[in-house]
Write a protein that holds these residues in place. Structure first.
Motif, PDB file in Angstrom:
ATOM      1  N   TYR A 132       7.021  -2.252  -9.551  1.00  0.00           N
ATOM      2  CA  TYR A 132       8.336  -1.590  -8.925  1.00  0.00           C
ATOM      3  C   TYR A 132       8.217  -1.318  -7.323  1.00  0.00           C
ATOM      4  CZ  TYR A 132       8.936  -0.628 -13.757  1.00  0.00           C
ATOM      5  OH  TYR A 132       9.005  -0.529 -15.147  1.00  0.00           O
ATOM      6  N   SER A 133       7.459  -2.464  -6.860  1.00  0.00           N
ATOM      7  CA  SER A 133       7.215  -2.477  -5.202  1.00  0.00           C
ATOM      8  C   SER A 133       7.851  -3.400  -4.580  1.00  0.00           C
ATOM      9  CB  SER A 133       5.796  -2.227  -5.098  1.00  0.00           C
ATOM     10  OG  SER A 133       5.153  -1.130  -5.620  1.00  0.00           O
ATOM     11  N   PHE A 134       8.759  -4.189  -5.429  1.00  0.00           N
ATOM     12  CA  PHE A 134       9.479  -5.392  -4.659  1.00  0.00           C
ATOM     13  C   PHE A 134      10.278  -4.968  -3.383  1.00  0.00           C
ATOM     14  CE2 PHE A 134      13.370  -4.635  -6.282  1.00  0.00           C
ATOM     15  CZ  PHE A 134      13.254  -4.006  -7.555  1.00  0.00           C
TER      16      PHE A 134
ATOM     17  N   TYR B  84       0.836  -1.088  -0.059  1.00  0.00           N
ATOM     18  CA  TYR B  84      -0.212   0.142  -0.152  1.00  0.00           C
ATOM     19  C   TYR B  84       0.744   1.300  -0.127  1.00  0.00           C
ATOM     20  CZ  TYR B  84      -4.282  -2.534   1.144  1.00  0.00           C
ATOM     21  OH  TYR B  84      -5.448  -3.405   1.031  1.00  0.00           O
ATOM     22  N   CYS B  85       0.672   2.005  -0.950  1.00  0.00           N
ATOM     23  CA  CYS B  85       1.893   3.228  -1.082  1.00  0.00           C
ATOM     24  C   CYS B  85       3.075   3.043  -0.941  1.00  0.00           C
ATOM     25  CB  CYS B  85       0.912   4.251  -0.234  1.00  0.00           C
ATOM     26  SG  CYS B  85      -0.598   4.843  -0.552  1.00  0.00           S
ATOM     27  N   TYR B  86       3.495   2.072  -1.645  1.00  0.00           N
ATOM     28  CA  TYR B  86       4.959   1.692  -1.646  1.00  0.00           C
ATOM     29  C   TYR B  86       5.488   1.287  -0.196  1.00  0.00           C
ATOM     30  CZ  TYR B  86       5.085   3.234  -6.301  1.00  0.00           C
ATOM     31  OH  TYR B  86       4.701   3.290  -7.578  1.00  0.00           O
ATOM     32  N   SER B  87       4.426   0.653   0.665  1.00  0.00           N
ATOM     33  CA  SER B  87       4.929   0.273   2.070  1.00  0.00           C
ATOM     34  C   SER B  87       4.235  -1.141   2.328  1.00  0.00           C
ATOM     35  CB  SER B  87       4.876   1.481   2.842  1.00  0.00           C
ATOM     36  OG  SER B  87       5.384   1.116   4.194  1.00  0.00           O
ATOM     37  N   VAL B  88       4.282  -1.392   3.418  1.00  0.00           N
ATOM     38  CA  VAL B  88       3.309  -2.696   4.031  1.00  0.00           C
ATOM     39  C   VAL B  88       1.986  -1.928   4.300  1.00  0.00           C
ATOM     40  CG1 VAL B  88       5.130  -4.164   4.753  1.00  0.00           C
ATOM     41  CG2 VAL B  88       4.136  -2.498   6.524  1.00  0.00           C
TER      42      VAL B  88
ATOM     43  N   ALA C 219       2.544  -8.843  -1.962  1.00  0.00           N
ATOM     44  CA  ALA C 219       1.734  -8.908  -3.249  1.00  0.00           C
ATOM     45  C   ALA C 219       1.546  -7.338  -3.490  1.00  0.00           C
ATOM     46  CB  ALA C 219       0.312  -9.529  -3.197  1.00  0.00           C
ATOM     47  N   GLY C 220       1.995  -6.852  -4.999  1.00  0.00           N
ATOM     48  CA  GLY C 220       1.987  -5.523  -5.280  1.00  0.00           C
ATOM     49  C   GLY C 220       1.017  -5.639  -6.466  1.00  0.00           C
TER      50      GLY C 220
ATOM     51  N   LEU D 128       9.624  -4.460   5.454  1.00  0.00           N
ATOM     52  CA  LEU D 128       9.219  -5.270   6.217  1.00  0.00           C
ATOM     53  C   LEU D 128      10.196  -5.853   7.206  1.00  0.00           C
ATOM     54  CD1 LEU D 128       6.637  -6.365   7.642  1.00  0.00           C
ATOM     55  CD2 LEU D 128       6.497  -7.970   5.829  1.00  0.00           C
ATOM     56  N   LYS D 129      11.370  -6.259   6.505  1.00  0.00           N
ATOM     57  CA  LYS D 129      12.387  -6.903   7.168  1.00  0.00           C
ATOM     58  C   LYS D 129      12.881  -6.152   8.312  1.00  0.00           C
ATOM     59  CE  LYS D 129      14.123  -9.611   3.478  1.00  0.00           C
ATOM     60  NZ  LYS D 129      15.161  -9.763   2.551  1.00  0.00           N
ATOM     61  N   SER D 130      13.233  -4.590   7.681  1.00  0.00           N
ATOM     62  CA  SER D 130      13.668  -3.623   8.548  1.00  0.00           C
ATOM     63  C   SER D 130      12.575  -3.328   9.980  1.00  0.00           C
ATOM     64  CB  SER D 130      13.918  -2.160   7.906  1.00  0.00           C
ATOM     65  OG  SER D 130      14.585  -2.366   6.853  1.00  0.00           O
ATOM     66  N   ILE D 131      11.528  -3.373   9.602  1.00  0.00           N
ATOM     67  CA  ILE D 131      10.588  -3.028  10.688  1.00  0.00           C
ATOM     68  C   ILE D 131      10.739  -4.185  11.906  1.00  0.00           C
ATOM     69  CG2 ILE D 131       8.105  -3.052  11.586  1.00  0.00           C
ATOM     70  CD1 ILE D 131       7.430  -1.986   8.626  1.00  0.00           C
ATOM     71  N   LEU D 132      10.693  -5.304  11.487  1.00  0.00           N
ATOM     72  CA  LEU D 132      10.978  -6.332  12.686  1.00  0.00           C
ATOM     73  C   LEU D 132      12.455  -6.476  13.187  1.00  0.00           C
ATOM     74  CD1 LEU D 132       8.432  -9.157  11.353  1.00  0.00           C
ATOM     75  CD2 LEU D 132       8.379  -7.794  13.550  1.00  0.00           C
ATOM     76  N   VAL D 133      13.414  -6.176  12.312  1.00  0.00           N
ATOM     77  CA  VAL D 133      14.598  -6.353  13.104  1.00  0.00           C
ATOM     78  C   VAL D 133      14.958  -5.108  13.899  1.00  0.00           C
ATOM     79  CG1 VAL D 133      17.060  -5.765  12.388  1.00  0.00           C
ATOM     80  CG2 VAL D 133      15.888  -7.083  10.803  1.00  0.00           C
ATOM     81  N   LEU D 134      14.282  -4.000  13.536  1.00  0.00           N
ATOM     82  CA  LEU D 134      14.494  -2.852  14.592  1.00  0.00           C
ATOM     83  C   LEU D 134      13.314  -2.966  15.805  1.00  0.00           C
ATOM     84  CD1 LEU D 134      14.712  -0.268  11.778  1.00  0.00           C
ATOM     85  CD2 LEU D 134      16.687  -1.038  13.014  1.00  0.00           C
TER      86      LEU D 134
END
Ligand SMILES: Cc1cc2nc3c(=O)[nH]c(=O)nc-3n(C[C@H](O)[C@H](O)[C@H](O)COP(=O)(O)O)c2cc1C
Length: 175
Positions: A113-115, A79-83, A108-109, A121-127
Motif C-alpha cells: 500500500y505504499s506505491f 520509510y513511514c509512507y514517504s521517501v 521499494a516498499g 517523490l515526483k512532487s518534491i522535485l517538481v516543487l
C-alpha cells in the motif's frame, strides 16, 4: 546522452538499489552512458540552508554529476509512507542540480500500500527543482524479491519501459 542514477538506500541488501541496477544494465545494453551515485559513498551532511559551496567536496561533486546528466533515475525505500529522510536531505542540498531535468522514480516498499510514495517523490522535485517527472514510475514490495534479488518478470519489464520512456522523453525534448 548520459543518465545519472541515484541510489538513496543505505541498506546493505537494498531492493531499490537492486531495481536501479537492473535499469542501469538496461541503459548500458542500449549504449547509454550511466553514472551511478550511491549515497552510501557520499559524505552526507545535514542540510541547513547554506550555499552549496559551503558543503563538502563529495556533495559538490554529486551536484555537478547530476547537473551534467541529461536525465535522472532516483531510487528510494519507503520509510513511514514517504521517501527516506536521507534522500530528502540530499535533495534539499542538491535540488538545483535537477532543474529542468527529466527524471524517473523507482521505489521499494515492504507492503502493498505504499506505491503512492512514487507521487511524493515526483512532487518534491517538481516543487523544489521545477524538474519534469515521468508519469509512470516503478514500485515493488518485498514479495517481488527472493534473497534480495528481483524475482518478478512484470517489475523487470516495467523497469525497461521506464528506461525507454526516459530516453524517449529526453530525445523529444532535444528536438
Ligand atoms: C524506518 C522504516 C520505515 C518503513 N516504513 C514502511 C512503510 O511505511 N511502508 C512500507 O511499505 N514499507 C516500509 N518499510 C519497509 C521498507 O520500505 C522496505 O524494507 C524496502 O525494501 C526498503 O528499501 P531498500 O531495500 O531499498 O532499503 C520501512 C522500513 C524502515 C526501515
Amino acid at each position: 546522452m548520459k543518465i545519472v542514477l541515484i541510489s538513496s538506500s543505505l541498506s546493505l541488501y537494498s531492493h531499490s538499489r537492486a531495481m536501479l541496477t537492473r535499469a542501469e544494465n538496461y541503459f548500458l545494453t542500449k549504449g547509454v552512458e550511466t553514472d551511478l551515485i550511491d549515497l552510501r559513498n557520499i559524505e552526507l551532511e545535514w542540510c541547513d540552508g547554506r550555499p552549496l559551496e559551503n558543503y563538502n567536496s563529495s556533495l559538490q561533486d554529486a551536484f555537478q554529476r547530476i547537473q551534467s546528466a541529461d536525465g535522472a533515475v532516483i531510487a528510494s525505500p519507503v520509510y513511514c509512507y514517504s521517501v527516506s529522510g536521507v534522500l530528502k536531505n540530499f535533495i534539499d542540498i542538491c535540488h538545483k542540480a535537477f532543474a529542468e531535468k527529466y527524471f524517473a522514480v523507482i521505489i521499494a516498499g515492504g507492503g502493498d500500500y505504499s506505491f503512492m510514495v512514487t507521487e511524493q517523490l515526483k512532487s518534491i522535485l517538481v516543487l523544489e527543482s521545477r524538474a519534469f517527472p515521468l508519469p509512470r514510475a516503478v514500485f515493488a514490495n518485498e514479495k517481488q524479491f527472493k534473497n534480495h534479488q528481483l524475482n518478478d518478470a512484470g517489475v523487470e519489464k516495467r523497469l525497461q519501459q521506464l528506461a525507454d520512456d526516459l530516453l524517449r522523453w529526453i530525445g523529444e525534448s532535444f528536438k
